[in-house]
Scaffold this motif. Sequence first.
Motif, PDB file in Angstrom:
ATOM      1  N   MET A  90       0.902  -1.185  -0.244  1.00 25.53           N
ATOM      2  CA  MET A  90       0.129   0.076  -0.027  1.00 25.53           C
ATOM      3  C   MET A  90       0.939   1.187  -0.067  1.00 25.53           C
ATOM      4  N   PRO A  91       0.611   2.333  -0.877  1.00 25.26           N
ATOM      5  CA  PRO A  91       1.321   3.285  -0.738  1.00 25.26           C
ATOM      6  C   PRO A  91       1.551   4.245   0.609  1.00 25.26           C
ATOM      7  N   LEU A  92       2.550   4.920   0.734  1.00 17.43           N
ATOM      8  CA  LEU A  92       2.889   5.698   2.151  1.00 17.43           C
ATOM      9  C   LEU A  92       2.668   7.037   1.768  1.00 17.43           C
ATOM     10  N   PHE A  93       2.197   7.643   2.674  1.00 20.51           N
ATOM     11  CA  PHE A  93       1.889   9.255   2.715  1.00 20.51           C
ATOM     12  C   PHE A  93       2.332  10.266   3.828  1.00 20.51           C
ATOM     13  N   LEU A  94       3.249  11.107   3.585  1.00 20.31           N
ATOM     14  CA  LEU A  94       3.532  11.711   4.847  1.00 20.31           C
ATOM     15  C   LEU A  94       2.465  13.118   4.785  1.00 20.31           C
ATOM     16  N   ILE A  95       2.011  13.618   5.992  1.00 18.22           N
ATOM     17  CA  ILE A  95       0.800  14.427   5.967  1.00 18.22           C
ATOM     18  C   ILE A  95       1.286  15.504   6.884  1.00 18.22           C
ATOM     19  N   GLU A  96       1.295  16.639   6.562  1.00 14.60           N
ATOM     20  CA  GLU A  96       1.593  17.974   7.438  1.00 14.60           C
ATOM     21  C   GLU A  96       0.275  18.281   7.627  1.00 14.60           C
ATOM     22  N   ARG A  97      -0.072  18.661   9.070  1.00 14.89           N
ATOM     23  CA  ARG A  97      -1.085  19.180   9.777  1.00 14.89           C
ATOM     24  C   ARG A  97      -0.704  20.523  10.476  1.00 14.89           C
ATOM     25  N   ASN A  98      -1.465  21.450  10.224  1.00 18.39           N
ATOM     26  CA  ASN A  98      -1.292  23.004  10.976  1.00 18.39           C
ATOM     27  C   ASN A  98      -2.396  23.131  11.793  1.00 18.39           C
ATOM     28  N   PHE A  99      -2.377  23.270  13.119  1.00 16.19           N
ATOM     29  CA  PHE A  99      -3.332  23.561  13.823  1.00 16.19           C
ATOM     30  C   PHE A  99      -2.933  24.986  14.643  1.00 16.19           C
ATOM     31  N   ALA A 100      -4.285  25.759  14.853  1.00 17.41           N
ATOM     32  CA  ALA A 100      -4.122  27.208  15.436  1.00 17.41           C
ATOM     33  C   ALA A 100      -4.016  27.286  16.692  1.00 17.41           C
ATOM     34  N   GLU A 101      -4.400  25.987  17.723  1.00 20.83           N
ATOM     35  CA  GLU A 101      -4.093  25.924  19.049  1.00 20.83           C
ATOM     36  C   GLU A 101      -3.244  25.032  19.294  1.00 20.83           C
ATOM     37  N   GLN A 102      -2.522  24.743  20.441  1.00 24.68           N
ATOM     38  CA  GLN A 102      -1.776  23.592  20.771  1.00 24.68           C
ATOM     39  C   GLN A 102      -2.669  22.520  20.974  1.00 24.68           C
ATOM     40  N   LEU A 103      -1.985  21.202  20.647  1.00 21.99           N
ATOM     41  CA  LEU A 103      -2.752  20.187  20.538  1.00 21.99           C
ATOM     42  C   LEU A 103      -2.854  19.513  21.913  1.00 21.99           C
ATOM     43  N   GLU A 104      -4.093  18.863  22.230  1.00 24.05           N
ATOM     44  CA  GLU A 104      -4.186  18.023  23.526  1.00 24.05           C
ATOM     45  C   GLU A 104      -4.866  16.980  23.060  1.00 24.05           C
ATOM     46  N   PHE A 105      -4.237  15.750  23.212  1.00 24.98           N
ATOM     47  CA  PHE A 105      -4.592  14.472  22.806  1.00 24.98           C
ATOM     48  C   PHE A 105      -5.399  13.859  24.106  1.00 24.98           C
ATOM     49  N   THR A 106      -6.858  13.189  23.637  1.00 23.36           N
ATOM     50  CA  THR A 106      -7.288  12.730  24.831  1.00 23.36           C
ATOM     51  C   THR A 106      -7.799  11.082  24.230  1.00 23.36           C
ATOM     52  N   THR A 107      -7.764  10.085  25.038  1.00 23.80           N
ATOM     53  CA  THR A 107      -7.921   8.941  24.662  1.00 23.80           C
ATOM     54  C   THR A 107      -9.298   8.883  23.614  1.00 23.80           C
ATOM     55  N   ASP A 108     -10.251   9.638  23.921  1.00 20.63           N
ATOM     56  CA  ASP A 108     -11.438   9.410  23.176  1.00 20.63           C
ATOM     57  C   ASP A 108     -11.226   9.868  21.910  1.00 20.63           C
ATOM     58  N   SER A 109     -10.395  11.111  21.637  1.00 22.26           N
ATOM     59  CA  SER A 109     -10.097  11.703  20.382  1.00 22.26           C
ATOM     60  C   SER A 109      -9.271  10.726  19.739  1.00 22.26           C
ATOM     61  N   VAL A 110      -8.295  10.179  20.147  1.00 25.07           N
ATOM     62  CA  VAL A 110      -7.488   8.934  19.420  1.00 25.07           C
ATOM     63  C   VAL A 110      -8.351   7.909  18.886  1.00 25.07           C
ATOM     64  N   ARG A 111      -9.186   7.446  19.870  1.00 21.18           N
ATOM     65  CA  ARG A 111     -10.065   6.330  19.530  1.00 21.18           C
ATOM     66  C   ARG A 111     -11.227   6.734  18.502  1.00 21.18           C
ATOM     67  N   GLU A 112     -11.553   7.959  18.420  1.00 18.75           N
ATOM     68  CA  GLU A 112     -12.520   8.258  17.282  1.00 18.75           C
ATOM     69  C   GLU A 112     -11.713   8.495  16.035  1.00 18.75           C
ATOM     70  N   VAL A 113     -10.515   9.146  15.731  1.00 17.42           N
ATOM     71  CA  VAL A 113      -9.879   9.187  14.469  1.00 17.42           C
ATOM     72  C   VAL A 113      -9.441   7.655  14.244  1.00 17.42           C
ATOM     73  N   THR A 114      -8.824   6.729  15.209  1.00 21.58           N
ATOM     74  CA  THR A 114      -8.520   5.483  14.733  1.00 21.58           C
ATOM     75  C   THR A 114      -9.928   4.656  14.090  1.00 21.58           C
ATOM     76  N   GLU A 115     -11.098   4.840  14.625  1.00 20.16           N
ATOM     77  CA  GLU A 115     -12.200   4.416  14.011  1.00 20.16           C
ATOM     78  C   GLU A 115     -12.445   4.926  12.520  1.00 20.16           C
ATOM     79  N   ILE A 116     -12.348   6.015  12.561  1.00 20.16           N
ATOM     80  CA  ILE A 116     -12.689   6.725  11.296  1.00 20.16           C
ATOM     81  C   ILE A 116     -11.602   6.227  10.264  1.00 20.16           C
ATOM     82  N   ASN A 117     -10.196   6.097  10.708  1.00 18.48           N
ATOM     83  CA  ASN A 117      -9.231   5.514   9.688  1.00 18.48           C
ATOM     84  C   ASN A 117      -9.573   4.153   9.252  1.00 18.48           C
ATOM     85  N   GLN A 118      -9.996   3.261  10.169  1.00 15.54           N
ATOM     86  CA  GLN A 118     -10.409   1.988   9.817  1.00 15.54           C
ATOM     87  C   GLN A 118     -11.634   1.837   8.897  1.00 15.54           C
ATOM     88  N   GLU A 119     -12.476   2.790   9.039  1.00 17.33           N
ATOM     89  CA  GLU A 119     -13.626   2.650   8.175  1.00 17.33           C
ATOM     90  C   GLU A 119     -13.171   3.158   6.784  1.00 17.33           C
TER      91      GLU A 119
END
Length: 85
Positions: free
Chosen positions: A1-30
């Motif tokens: 499968m192809p590999l991609f490097l993604i640059e993401r720019n955020f206006a505010e400092q990032l704060e990761f939560t368990t719920d936000s990581v879980r949500e992104v993981t589920e979307i990626n899997q779908e």
Amino acid sequence: MPLFLIERNFAEQLEFTTDSVREVTEINQEIGVHWLFSFLSSDKKKTYCLYEAPDPEAIREAARRAGVPADVIIEVDQINPSAFL
């Protein structure tokens, strides 16, 4: 499968939560994209992420659904960490 490097720019400092990581993981899997690893800038406003995905559009769709930016998407050939040692 192809590999991609993604640059993401955020206006505010990032704060990761368990719920936000879980949500992104589920979307990626779908959508069929697979996160490999990420780097966070020292100011916590930018990430560089390596993904496996069928194409750049799948990454854009996953980012859109997760509500995160995908400012720059670059297809890369291969990553060989031992080449830097």
